[in-house]
Design an enzyme around this catalytic site. Structure first.
Site, PDB file in Angstrom:
ATOM      1  N   ARG A  33       0.933  -1.052   0.126  1.00 51.53           N
ATOM      2  CA  ARG A  33      -0.006  -0.164   0.057  1.00 51.53           C
ATOM      3  C   ARG A  33       0.869   1.153   0.061  1.00 51.53           C
ATOM      4  NH1 ARG A  33      -5.707  -0.986   1.792  1.00 51.53           N
ATOM      5  NH2 ARG A  33      -6.113  -2.684   0.669  1.00 51.53           N
ATOM      6  N   ARG A  37      -3.231   6.740   0.524  1.00 52.67           N
ATOM      7  CA  ARG A  37      -3.701   7.878   1.086  1.00 52.67           C
ATOM      8  C   ARG A  37      -3.016   8.699   2.141  1.00 52.67           C
ATOM      9  NH1 ARG A  37      -9.466   5.285   2.413  1.00 52.67           N
ATOM     10  NH2 ARG A  37      -7.797   3.506   2.552  1.00 52.67           N
ATOM     11  N   ARG A  46      -6.675  11.721  -6.080  1.00 54.59           N
ATOM     12  CA  ARG A  46      -7.750  10.949  -5.848  1.00 54.59           C
ATOM     13  C   ARG A  46      -8.920  11.953  -5.707  1.00 54.59           C
ATOM     14  NH1 ARG A  46     -11.646   8.653  -4.025  1.00 54.59           N
ATOM     15  NH2 ARG A  46     -11.905   7.143  -2.535  1.00 54.59           N
ATOM     16  N   ASP A  82      -6.393  -2.819  -7.652  1.00 56.04           N
ATOM     17  CA  ASP A  82      -6.788  -3.427  -6.482  1.00 56.04           C
ATOM     18  C   ASP A  82      -7.217  -5.210  -7.108  1.00 56.04           C
ATOM     19  OD1 ASP A  82      -7.970  -2.655  -3.626  1.00 56.04           O
ATOM     20  OD2 ASP A  82      -9.229  -4.421  -4.347  1.00 56.04           O
ATOM     21  N   TYR A 158     -14.426 -12.184  -0.700  1.00 59.16           N
ATOM     22  CA  TYR A 158     -15.242 -11.006  -1.116  1.00 59.16           C
ATOM     23  C   TYR A 158     -16.383 -11.480  -1.854  1.00 59.16           C
ATOM     24  CZ  TYR A 158     -11.717  -7.967   1.041  1.00 59.16           C
ATOM     25  OH  TYR A 158     -10.822  -7.483   1.948  1.00 59.16           O
TER      26      TYR A 158
HETATM   27  O1  CP3 Z   1       0.324   0.362  -3.117  1.00 63.49           O
HETATM   28  C1  CP3 Z   1      -0.082  -0.589  -3.430  1.00 63.49           C
HETATM   29  O2  CP3 Z   1       0.155  -1.626  -2.324  1.00 63.49           O
HETATM   30  C2  CP3 Z   1      -0.745  -1.145  -4.631  1.00 63.49           C
HETATM   31  C3  CP3 Z   1      -1.965  -0.981  -4.524  1.00 63.49           C
HETATM   32  C4  CP3 Z   1      -2.840  -1.884  -3.960  1.00 63.49           C
HETATM   33  C5  CP3 Z   1      -4.358  -1.557  -3.555  1.00 63.49           C
HETATM   34  N1  CP3 Z   1      -4.822  -2.781  -2.749  1.00 63.49           N
HETATM   35  C6  CP3 Z   1      -5.005  -0.164  -3.485  1.00 63.49           C
HETATM   36  C7  CP3 Z   1      -5.947   0.347  -2.843  1.00 63.49           C
HETATM   37  C8  CP3 Z   1      -3.027  -3.201  -3.633  1.00 63.49           C
HETATM   38  C9  CP3 Z   1      -1.632  -4.250  -4.008  1.00 63.49           C
HETATM   39  C10 CP3 Z   1      -4.187  -3.786  -3.045  1.00 63.49           C
HETATM   40  C11 CP3 Z   1      -4.676  -5.001  -2.723  1.00 63.49           C
HETATM   41  C12 CP3 Z   1      -5.715  -5.327  -1.762  1.00 63.49           C
HETATM   42  N2  CP3 Z   1      -6.936  -4.860  -1.796  1.00 63.49           N
HETATM   43  C13 CP3 Z   1      -5.715  -6.253  -0.750  1.00 63.49           C
HETATM   44  C14 CP3 Z   1      -4.567  -7.298  -0.537  1.00 63.49           C
HETATM   45  C15 CP3 Z   1      -3.655  -6.672   0.505  1.00 63.49           C
HETATM   46  C16 CP3 Z   1      -4.390  -6.563   1.718  1.00 63.49           C
HETATM   47  O3  CP3 Z   1      -4.274  -5.249   2.045  1.00 63.49           O
HETATM   48  O4  CP3 Z   1      -4.571  -7.401   2.404  1.00 63.49           O
HETATM   49  C17 CP3 Z   1      -7.059  -6.456  -0.327  1.00 63.49           C
HETATM   50  C18 CP3 Z   1      -7.724  -7.415   0.695  1.00 63.49           C
HETATM   51  C19 CP3 Z   1      -7.786  -5.344  -1.045  1.00 63.49           C
HETATM   52  C20 CP3 Z   1      -9.276  -4.960  -0.817  1.00 63.49           C
HETATM   53  C21 CP3 Z   1      -9.483  -3.549  -0.367  1.00 63.49           C
HETATM   54  N3  CP3 Z   1      -9.232  -2.607  -1.131  1.00 63.49           N
HETATM   55  C22 CP3 Z   1      -9.846  -2.998   0.833  1.00 63.49           C
HETATM   56  C23 CP3 Z   1     -10.243  -4.181   1.996  1.00 63.49           C
HETATM   57  C24 CP3 Z   1      -9.822  -1.739   0.608  1.00 63.49           C
HETATM   58  C25 CP3 Z   1     -10.673  -0.857   1.805  1.00 63.49           C
HETATM   59  C26 CP3 Z   1      -9.520  -0.518   2.865  1.00 63.49           C
HETATM   60  C27 CP3 Z   1      -8.927   0.566   2.683  1.00 63.49           C
HETATM   61  O5  CP3 Z   1      -7.484   0.638   2.498  1.00 63.49           O
HETATM   62  O6  CP3 Z   1      -9.362   1.686   2.018  1.00 63.49           O
HETATM   63  C28 CP3 Z   1      -9.306  -1.569  -0.521  1.00 63.49           C
HETATM   64  C29 CP3 Z   1      -9.255  -0.151  -1.017  1.00 63.49           C
HETATM   65  C30 CP3 Z   1      -7.929   0.391  -1.519  1.00 63.49           C
HETATM   66  N4  CP3 Z   1      -7.203  -0.451  -2.438  1.00 63.49           N
HETATM   67  C31 CP3 Z   1      -7.351   1.553  -1.263  1.00 63.49           C
HETATM   68  C32 CP3 Z   1      -6.018   1.683  -2.077  1.00 63.49           C
HETATM   69  C33 CP3 Z   1      -5.073   2.771  -2.207  1.00 63.49           C
HETATM   70  C34 CP3 Z   1      -8.114   2.836  -0.814  1.00 63.49           C
HETATM   71  C35 CP3 Z   1      -8.808   3.475  -1.767  1.00 63.49           C
HETATM   72  C36 CP3 Z   1      -8.972   5.042  -1.701  1.00 63.49           C
HETATM   73  O7  CP3 Z   1      -8.022   5.784  -2.066  1.00 63.49           O
HETATM   74  O8  CP3 Z   1     -10.196   5.366  -1.294  1.00 63.49           O
END
Ligand code: CP3
Length: 355
Positions: A33, A37, A46, A82, A158
Protein backbone atom coordinates in the site's frame (compact mmCIF):
# COMPACT_ATOMS: atom_id res chain seq x y z
CA UNK A 1 6.61 -3.53 -24.76
CA UNK A 2 9.42 -4.81 -22.54
CA UNK A 3 10.89 -2.61 -19.89
CA UNK A 4 14.43 -3.16 -18.72
CA UNK A 5 15.54 -2.16 -15.27
CA UNK A 6 18.94 -2.24 -13.66
CA UNK A 7 20.22 -0.76 -10.39
CA UNK A 8 23.71 -0.57 -11.81
CA UNK A 9 24.19 -1.10 -15.54
CA UNK A 10 24.92 -4.75 -16.21
CA UNK A 11 23.51 -6.09 -12.93
CA UNK A 12 20.02 -7.30 -12.05
CA UNK A 13 17.85 -4.87 -10.06
CA UNK A 14 18.41 -5.66 -6.39
CA UNK A 15 14.83 -6.72 -5.73
CA UNK A 16 14.94 -9.33 -8.51
CA UNK A 17 18.29 -10.59 -7.25
CA UNK A 18 16.98 -10.77 -3.66
CA UNK A 19 13.83 -12.64 -4.76
CA UNK A 20 16.15 -15.21 -6.33
CA UNK A 21 18.31 -15.32 -3.17
CA UNK A 22 21.32 -13.87 -4.93
CA UNK A 23 23.71 -11.50 -3.14
CA UNK A 24 22.86 -7.78 -3.23
CA UNK A 25 24.67 -4.59 -2.19
CA UNK A 26 21.88 -3.97 0.33
CA UNK A 27 18.49 -5.59 0.98
CA UNK A 28 15.89 -3.78 -1.16
CA UNK A 29 12.81 -2.09 0.31
CA UNK A 30 9.23 -1.39 -0.73
CA UNK A 31 5.96 -1.29 1.22
CA UNK A 32 2.52 -2.78 0.74
CA UNK A 33 0.00 0.00 0.00
CA UNK A 34 2.89 2.38 -0.68
CA UNK A 35 0.70 4.16 -3.23
CA UNK A 36 -2.03 5.42 -0.95
CA UNK A 37 -3.79 7.98 1.12
CA UNK A 38 -0.95 8.68 3.60
CA UNK A 39 0.71 10.60 0.72
CA UNK A 40 -0.67 14.13 0.13
CA UNK A 41 0.33 13.70 -3.53
CA UNK A 42 -1.95 10.63 -3.75
CA UNK A 43 -4.84 12.48 -2.09
CA UNK A 44 -4.46 15.29 -4.63
CA UNK A 45 -4.98 12.85 -7.52
CA UNK A 46 -7.73 10.99 -5.64
CA UNK A 47 -9.67 14.26 -5.28
CA UNK A 48 -10.11 14.29 -9.05
CA UNK A 49 -11.42 10.74 -9.43
CA UNK A 50 -12.99 7.93 -7.44
CA UNK A 51 -10.94 4.86 -6.64
CA UNK A 52 -12.23 2.54 -9.40
CA UNK A 53 -11.91 5.30 -12.01
CA UNK A 54 -8.29 5.68 -10.97
CA UNK A 55 -7.77 1.92 -11.36
CA UNK A 56 -9.34 2.02 -14.85
CA UNK A 57 -7.46 5.10 -16.06
CA UNK A 58 -3.85 4.18 -16.95
CA UNK A 59 -2.53 7.76 -16.70
CA UNK A 60 -3.91 8.20 -13.16
CA UNK A 61 -2.93 4.69 -12.00
CA UNK A 62 0.58 5.22 -13.40
CA UNK A 63 0.94 8.63 -11.76
CA UNK A 64 0.23 7.33 -8.23
CA UNK A 65 2.23 4.12 -8.79
CA UNK A 66 5.37 6.15 -9.43
CA UNK A 67 4.83 8.62 -6.55
CA UNK A 68 6.48 6.49 -3.81
CA UNK A 69 9.49 5.85 -6.06
CA UNK A 70 9.97 9.60 -6.58
CA UNK A 71 9.10 10.65 -3.03
CA UNK A 72 10.61 7.85 -0.92
CA UNK A 73 13.15 6.17 -3.17
CA UNK A 74 11.79 2.64 -2.75
CA UNK A 75 13.36 -0.17 -4.79
CA UNK A 76 10.19 -1.26 -6.61
CA UNK A 77 6.90 0.17 -7.80
CA UNK A 78 3.77 -1.90 -7.17
CA UNK A 79 1.07 -1.27 -9.71
CA UNK A 80 -1.80 0.83 -8.38
CA UNK A 81 -4.91 -1.30 -8.78
CA UNK A 82 -6.91 -3.60 -6.51
CA UNK A 83 -7.33 -7.32 -6.04
CA UNK A 84 -11.07 -6.87 -6.65
CA UNK A 85 -10.68 -5.30 -10.10
CA UNK A 86 -10.61 -8.69 -11.95
CA UNK A 87 -13.81 -9.73 -10.15
CA UNK A 88 -15.74 -7.22 -12.27
CA UNK A 89 -14.61 -9.03 -15.40
CA UNK A 90 -15.78 -12.30 -13.82
CA UNK A 91 -19.34 -11.01 -13.48
CA UNK A 92 -19.36 -9.35 -10.05
CA UNK A 93 -20.61 -5.83 -9.40
CA UNK A 94 -17.87 -4.21 -7.32
CA UNK A 95 -18.08 -0.86 -5.54
CA UNK A 96 -15.73 0.91 -3.15
CA UNK A 97 -17.68 2.76 -0.50
CA UNK A 98 -16.41 4.74 2.47
CA UNK A 99 -16.50 1.64 4.64
CA UNK A 100 -14.65 -0.52 2.11
CA UNK A 101 -15.43 -2.78 -0.85
CA UNK A 102 -18.95 -4.09 -1.58
CA UNK A 103 -20.10 -6.77 -4.01
CA UNK A 104 -23.75 -6.27 -4.94
CA UNK A 105 -24.26 -9.78 -6.35
CA UNK A 106 -22.31 -12.17 -4.07
CA UNK A 107 -22.32 -15.96 -4.46
CA UNK A 108 -24.74 -17.31 -1.86
CA UNK A 109 -26.30 -20.35 -3.51
CA UNK A 110 -25.04 -23.03 -5.87
CA UNK A 111 -26.94 -21.50 -8.80
CA UNK A 112 -24.99 -18.23 -8.37
CA UNK A 113 -21.89 -20.03 -9.62
CA UNK A 114 -23.37 -20.19 -13.12
CA UNK A 115 -22.71 -16.50 -13.67
CA UNK A 116 -19.09 -16.60 -12.49
CA UNK A 117 -16.82 -16.84 -15.50
CA UNK A 118 -13.08 -16.94 -16.13
CA UNK A 119 -11.90 -13.56 -17.44
CA UNK A 120 -9.32 -13.14 -20.17
CA UNK A 121 -7.21 -10.22 -18.99
CA UNK A 122 -5.89 -9.14 -22.39
CA UNK A 123 -9.38 -8.54 -23.75
CA UNK A 124 -11.36 -7.77 -20.59
CA UNK A 125 -8.86 -5.87 -18.43
CA UNK A 126 -6.81 -4.00 -21.04
CA UNK A 127 -6.45 -0.94 -18.82
CA UNK A 128 -4.42 -2.93 -16.27
CA UNK A 129 -1.73 -3.82 -18.79
CA UNK A 130 -1.81 -0.29 -20.21
CA UNK A 131 -1.21 1.08 -16.71
CA UNK A 132 1.84 -1.19 -16.30
CA UNK A 133 3.15 -0.02 -19.68
CA UNK A 134 2.71 3.59 -18.71
CA UNK A 135 4.44 3.02 -15.36
CA UNK A 136 7.40 1.47 -17.20
CA UNK A 137 7.58 4.48 -19.50
CA UNK A 138 7.58 6.89 -16.58
CA UNK A 139 10.13 4.90 -14.57
CA UNK A 140 12.48 4.57 -17.54
CA UNK A 141 14.25 1.65 -15.91
CA UNK A 142 14.82 3.18 -12.47
CA UNK A 143 13.20 0.28 -10.54
CA UNK A 144 11.18 -2.80 -11.51
CA UNK A 145 7.38 -2.91 -11.48
CA UNK A 146 5.61 -5.53 -9.36
CA UNK A 147 2.34 -6.89 -10.74
CA UNK A 148 -0.18 -8.40 -8.34
CA UNK A 149 -3.47 -10.17 -7.84
CA UNK A 150 -5.54 -11.61 -5.00
CA UNK A 151 -5.23 -15.28 -4.15
CA UNK A 152 -8.30 -17.33 -5.11
CA UNK A 153 -9.36 -17.96 -1.50
CA UNK A 154 -9.21 -14.26 -0.55
CA UNK A 155 -11.11 -13.33 -3.72
CA UNK A 156 -13.72 -15.94 -2.81
CA UNK A 157 -14.06 -14.35 0.64
CA UNK A 158 -15.18 -11.08 -1.00
CA UNK A 159 -17.22 -12.86 -3.69
CA UNK A 160 -19.19 -14.83 -1.09
CA UNK A 161 -19.34 -12.55 1.97
CA UNK A 162 -19.96 -9.57 -0.30
CA UNK A 163 -17.62 -7.19 1.52
CA UNK A 164 -15.17 -7.10 4.40
CA UNK A 165 -15.97 -9.30 7.38
CA UNK A 166 -14.54 -10.04 10.84
CA UNK A 167 -14.86 -13.82 10.58
CA UNK A 168 -15.91 -14.49 6.96
CA UNK A 169 -18.57 -16.87 8.28
CA UNK A 170 -20.57 -16.90 5.03
CA UNK A 171 -17.46 -17.99 3.15
CA UNK A 172 -16.65 -20.70 5.69
CA UNK A 173 -20.27 -21.83 5.62
CA UNK A 174 -20.29 -22.09 1.79
CA UNK A 175 -17.07 -24.11 1.98
CA UNK A 176 -18.63 -26.44 4.57
CA UNK A 177 -21.90 -26.89 2.66
CA UNK A 178 -20.60 -26.99 -0.91
CA UNK A 179 -16.95 -28.08 -0.95
CA UNK A 180 -16.95 -29.15 -4.61
CA UNK A 181 -18.57 -25.90 -5.78
CA UNK A 182 -16.13 -23.94 -3.61
CA UNK A 183 -13.21 -25.68 -5.34
CA UNK A 184 -14.75 -24.87 -8.73
CA UNK A 185 -15.09 -21.20 -7.78
CA UNK A 186 -11.44 -21.07 -6.68
CA UNK A 187 -10.33 -22.75 -9.88
CA UNK A 188 -12.06 -20.06 -11.96
CA UNK A 189 -10.42 -17.43 -9.77
CA UNK A 190 -7.03 -19.11 -10.35
CA UNK A 191 -7.41 -19.06 -14.13
CA UNK A 192 -8.44 -15.39 -14.07
CA UNK A 193 -5.56 -14.46 -11.76
CA UNK A 194 -3.01 -16.35 -13.89
CA UNK A 195 -4.32 -14.57 -16.98
CA UNK A 196 -4.14 -11.18 -15.26
CA UNK A 197 -0.63 -11.68 -13.88
CA UNK A 198 0.70 -12.94 -17.23
CA UNK A 199 -0.79 -9.90 -18.95
CA UNK A 200 0.82 -7.57 -16.39
CA UNK A 201 4.15 -9.26 -17.17
CA UNK A 202 3.54 -8.72 -20.89
CA UNK A 203 3.03 -5.05 -20.02
CA UNK A 204 6.44 -4.93 -18.31
CA UNK A 205 6.02 -6.21 -14.70
CA UNK A 206 9.24 -8.00 -13.69
CA UNK A 207 7.84 -9.89 -10.69
CA UNK A 208 4.39 -10.60 -9.26
CA UNK A 209 2.82 -10.90 -5.81
CA UNK A 210 -0.25 -12.92 -4.87
CA UNK A 211 -2.16 -11.65 -1.81
CA UNK A 212 -3.97 -14.22 0.32
CA UNK A 213 -4.85 -11.62 2.91
CA UNK A 214 -7.50 -13.76 4.62
CA UNK A 215 -5.89 -17.19 4.20
CA UNK A 216 -4.99 -17.17 7.89
CA UNK A 217 -8.62 -17.58 8.96
CA UNK A 218 -8.29 -21.24 7.89
CA UNK A 219 -6.52 -23.96 9.85
CA UNK A 220 -3.45 -25.41 8.19
CA UNK A 221 -5.08 -28.61 6.91
CA UNK A 222 -7.96 -26.70 5.33
CA UNK A 223 -5.65 -24.05 3.82
CA UNK A 224 -3.53 -26.83 2.32
CA UNK A 225 -6.56 -28.67 0.95
CA UNK A 226 -8.54 -25.68 -0.32
CA UNK A 227 -6.46 -22.51 -0.75
CA UNK A 228 -3.09 -23.98 -1.75
CA UNK A 229 -3.94 -25.97 -4.93
CA UNK A 230 -5.18 -22.92 -6.87
CA UNK A 231 -2.16 -20.91 -5.66
CA UNK A 232 0.13 -23.68 -6.92
CA UNK A 233 -1.66 -23.54 -10.27
CA UNK A 234 -0.93 -19.79 -10.49
CA UNK A 235 2.70 -20.24 -9.41
CA UNK A 236 3.21 -22.92 -12.09
CA UNK A 237 1.71 -20.68 -14.78
CA UNK A 238 3.89 -17.71 -13.80
CA UNK A 239 7.05 -19.83 -13.60
CA UNK A 240 6.45 -20.55 -17.28
CA UNK A 241 6.22 -16.83 -17.89
CA UNK A 242 9.61 -16.59 -16.17
CA UNK A 243 9.16 -14.05 -13.35
CA UNK A 244 9.63 -14.53 -9.59
CA UNK A 245 6.40 -15.03 -7.64
CA UNK A 246 5.88 -13.71 -4.10
CA UNK A 247 3.11 -15.08 -1.88
CA UNK A 248 1.66 -13.03 0.98
CA UNK A 249 -0.69 -14.69 3.45
CA UNK A 250 -2.18 -12.65 6.29
CA UNK A 251 -2.37 -14.03 9.87
CA UNK A 252 -0.12 -16.83 8.77
CA UNK A 253 2.30 -18.05 11.46
CA UNK A 254 0.59 -21.48 11.37
CA UNK A 255 0.80 -21.60 7.56
CA UNK A 256 4.48 -20.92 6.90
CA UNK A 257 5.44 -24.55 6.11
CA UNK A 258 2.46 -24.81 3.75
CA UNK A 259 3.39 -21.50 2.11
CA UNK A 260 6.87 -22.87 1.39
CA UNK A 261 5.17 -25.78 -0.41
CA UNK A 262 3.41 -23.33 -2.76
CA UNK A 263 6.54 -23.20 -4.92
CA UNK A 264 6.64 -19.38 -4.64
CA UNK A 265 10.11 -17.82 -4.91
CA UNK A 266 9.51 -15.42 -2.03
CA UNK A 267 7.17 -15.42 0.97
CA UNK A 268 5.86 -12.10 2.23
CA UNK A 269 5.43 -12.60 5.99
CA UNK A 270 3.05 -10.84 8.29
CA UNK A 271 4.45 -9.36 11.51
CA UNK A 272 3.39 -12.26 13.70
CA UNK A 273 5.91 -14.55 11.97
CA UNK A 274 9.48 -14.84 13.25
CA UNK A 275 11.36 -13.91 10.08
CA UNK A 276 14.91 -14.79 11.22
CA UNK A 277 14.01 -18.33 12.33
CA UNK A 278 12.00 -18.90 9.13
CA UNK A 279 15.02 -17.72 7.12
CA UNK A 280 17.16 -20.15 9.10
CA UNK A 281 14.82 -23.08 8.37
CA UNK A 282 13.67 -22.33 4.83
CA UNK A 283 16.20 -19.84 3.47
CA UNK A 284 17.56 -22.42 1.04
CA UNK A 285 14.14 -22.71 -0.66
CA UNK A 286 12.51 -19.27 -0.45
CA UNK A 287 13.39 -15.62 -0.10
CA UNK A 288 11.55 -13.71 2.64
CA UNK A 289 9.90 -10.31 2.51
CA UNK A 290 8.82 -8.31 5.53
CA UNK A 291 7.83 -8.06 8.17
CA UNK A 292 7.71 -4.99 10.39
CA UNK A 293 4.32 -4.36 12.07
CA UNK A 294 2.92 -1.44 10.05
CA UNK A 295 1.72 0.18 13.27
CA UNK A 296 5.35 0.55 14.34
CA UNK A 297 5.34 3.46 11.89
CA UNK A 298 3.24 5.41 14.38
CA UNK A 299 6.20 5.26 16.79
CA UNK A 300 8.94 7.89 16.97
CA UNK A 301 11.55 7.56 14.18
CA UNK A 302 14.20 6.52 16.70
CA UNK A 303 12.07 3.48 17.70
CA UNK A 304 11.58 2.65 14.01
CA UNK A 305 15.35 2.73 13.44
CA UNK A 306 15.94 0.49 16.49
CA UNK A 307 13.46 -2.11 15.24
CA UNK A 308 14.95 -2.12 11.74
CA UNK A 309 18.43 -2.49 13.20
CA UNK A 310 17.31 -5.41 15.39
CA UNK A 311 15.83 -7.26 12.41
CA UNK A 312 18.91 -6.50 10.28
CA UNK A 313 21.13 -7.94 13.02
CA UNK A 314 19.02 -11.08 13.18
CA UNK A 315 19.04 -11.51 9.39
CA UNK A 316 22.80 -10.92 9.46
CA UNK A 317 23.20 -10.15 5.79
CA UNK A 318 21.95 -13.53 4.56
CA UNK A 319 20.77 -13.31 0.96
CA UNK A 320 17.06 -13.47 0.15
CA UNK A 321 15.62 -10.71 2.35
CA UNK A 322 13.44 -7.86 1.09
CA UNK A 323 12.41 -5.17 3.57
CA UNK A 324 8.67 -4.60 3.79
CA UNK A 325 5.89 -4.31 6.34
CA UNK A 326 3.80 -7.22 7.60
CA UNK A 327 0.73 -5.63 5.98
CA UNK A 328 -0.21 -2.38 4.29
CA UNK A 329 0.45 1.22 5.28
CA UNK A 330 -2.55 2.96 6.84
CA UNK A 331 -3.97 6.26 5.60
CA UNK A 332 -3.05 8.33 8.67
CA UNK A 333 0.60 7.31 8.94
CA UNK A 334 3.02 10.26 9.07
CA UNK A 335 5.05 10.45 5.85
CA UNK A 336 8.11 11.44 7.92
CA UNK A 337 7.91 8.11 9.77
CA UNK A 338 7.43 6.14 6.55
CA UNK A 339 10.50 7.88 5.21
CA UNK A 340 12.40 7.06 8.43
CA UNK A 341 11.60 3.37 7.88
CA UNK A 342 12.78 3.39 4.26
CA UNK A 343 15.96 5.27 5.16
CA UNK A 344 16.69 2.98 8.12
CA UNK A 345 16.57 -0.07 5.85
CA UNK A 346 19.15 1.50 3.54
CA UNK A 347 21.72 1.71 6.32
CA UNK A 348 20.40 -0.30 9.29
CA UNK A 349 23.67 -0.29 11.24
CA UNK A 350 24.17 3.43 10.75
CA UNK A 351 27.51 2.93 9.01
CA UNK A 352 26.78 5.73 6.62
CA UNK A 353 27.27 3.50 3.57
CA UNK A 354 23.92 4.13 1.93
CA UNK A 355 23.46 2.65 -1.52
O1 CP3 B 1 0.36 0.41 -3.08
C1 CP3 B 1 -0.05 -0.76 -3.27
O2 CP3 B 1 0.16 -1.70 -2.47
C2 CP3 B 1 -0.75 -1.07 -4.58
C3 CP3 B 1 -2.16 -0.94 -4.62
C4 CP3 B 1 -3.06 -1.89 -3.87
C5 CP3 B 1 -4.35 -1.48 -3.42
N1 CP3 B 1 -5.00 -2.56 -2.95
C6 CP3 B 1 -4.86 -0.12 -3.51
C7 CP3 B 1 -5.98 0.29 -2.65
C8 CP3 B 1 -2.94 -3.25 -3.58
C9 CP3 B 1 -1.75 -4.18 -3.79
C10 CP3 B 1 -4.19 -3.67 -3.00
C11 CP3 B 1 -4.49 -5.06 -2.63
C12 CP3 B 1 -5.68 -5.34 -1.84
N2 CP3 B 1 -6.93 -4.78 -1.92
C13 CP3 B 1 -5.75 -6.37 -0.87
C14 CP3 B 1 -4.62 -7.31 -0.53
C15 CP3 B 1 -3.62 -6.69 0.37
C16 CP3 B 1 -4.16 -6.40 1.76
O3 CP3 B 1 -4.30 -5.21 2.05
O4 CP3 B 1 -4.45 -7.34 2.48
C17 CP3 B 1 -7.05 -6.38 -0.34
C18 CP3 B 1 -7.58 -7.32 0.73
C19 CP3 B 1 -7.80 -5.37 -1.01
C20 CP3 B 1 -9.23 -5.05 -0.85
C21 CP3 B 1 -9.43 -3.64 -0.44
N3 CP3 B 1 -9.18 -2.54 -1.26
C22 CP3 B 1 -9.93 -3.16 0.78
C23 CP3 B 1 -10.33 -4.03 1.96
C24 CP3 B 1 -9.99 -1.76 0.70
C25 CP3 B 1 -10.58 -0.83 1.71
C26 CP3 B 1 -9.60 -0.53 2.79
C27 CP3 B 1 -8.83 0.71 2.48
O5 CP3 B 1 -7.60 0.70 2.65
O6 CP3 B 1 -9.47 1.70 2.06
C28 CP3 B 1 -9.48 -1.39 -0.57
C29 CP3 B 1 -9.33 -0.02 -1.11
C30 CP3 B 1 -7.97 0.36 -1.60
N4 CP3 B 1 -7.11 -0.43 -2.32
C31 CP3 B 1 -7.37 1.65 -1.44
C32 CP3 B 1 -6.13 1.61 -2.10
C33 CP3 B 1 -5.14 2.73 -2.27
C34 CP3 B 1 -8.01 2.85 -0.79
C35 CP3 B 1 -8.89 3.49 -1.82
C36 CP3 B 1 -9.06 4.95 -1.71
O7 CP3 B 1 -8.18 5.73 -2.09
O8 CP3 B 1 -10.15 5.34 -1.27
Amino acid sequence: MVCMTTATPGTAPRILAAARRQPVDRAPVWMMRQAGRYLPEYRAVREKADFLTMCRTPALAAEVTVQPVDILGVDAAILFSDILVPLEAMGFEVAFLDKGPRIANPVRALADLDRVRVADAATELPFVRKAVEEVCDRLAGRVPVIGFAGAPFTLACYAIDGGGSKDWSRTRRFLAEHPAAFAQLLDRMADTVASSLADQVRGGARMVQVFDSWGGILDEATWRAVALPPIRKIVRALKQVGVPVTLYVGMSPHLVEAMVDSGADMLSLDWRCDLPSILERHGDRVALQGNIDPCLLYAAPERIRQRVRALAEAVAGRPGHVWNLGHGLLPDMPVAHVRAFVEATRDPMGNGDQA
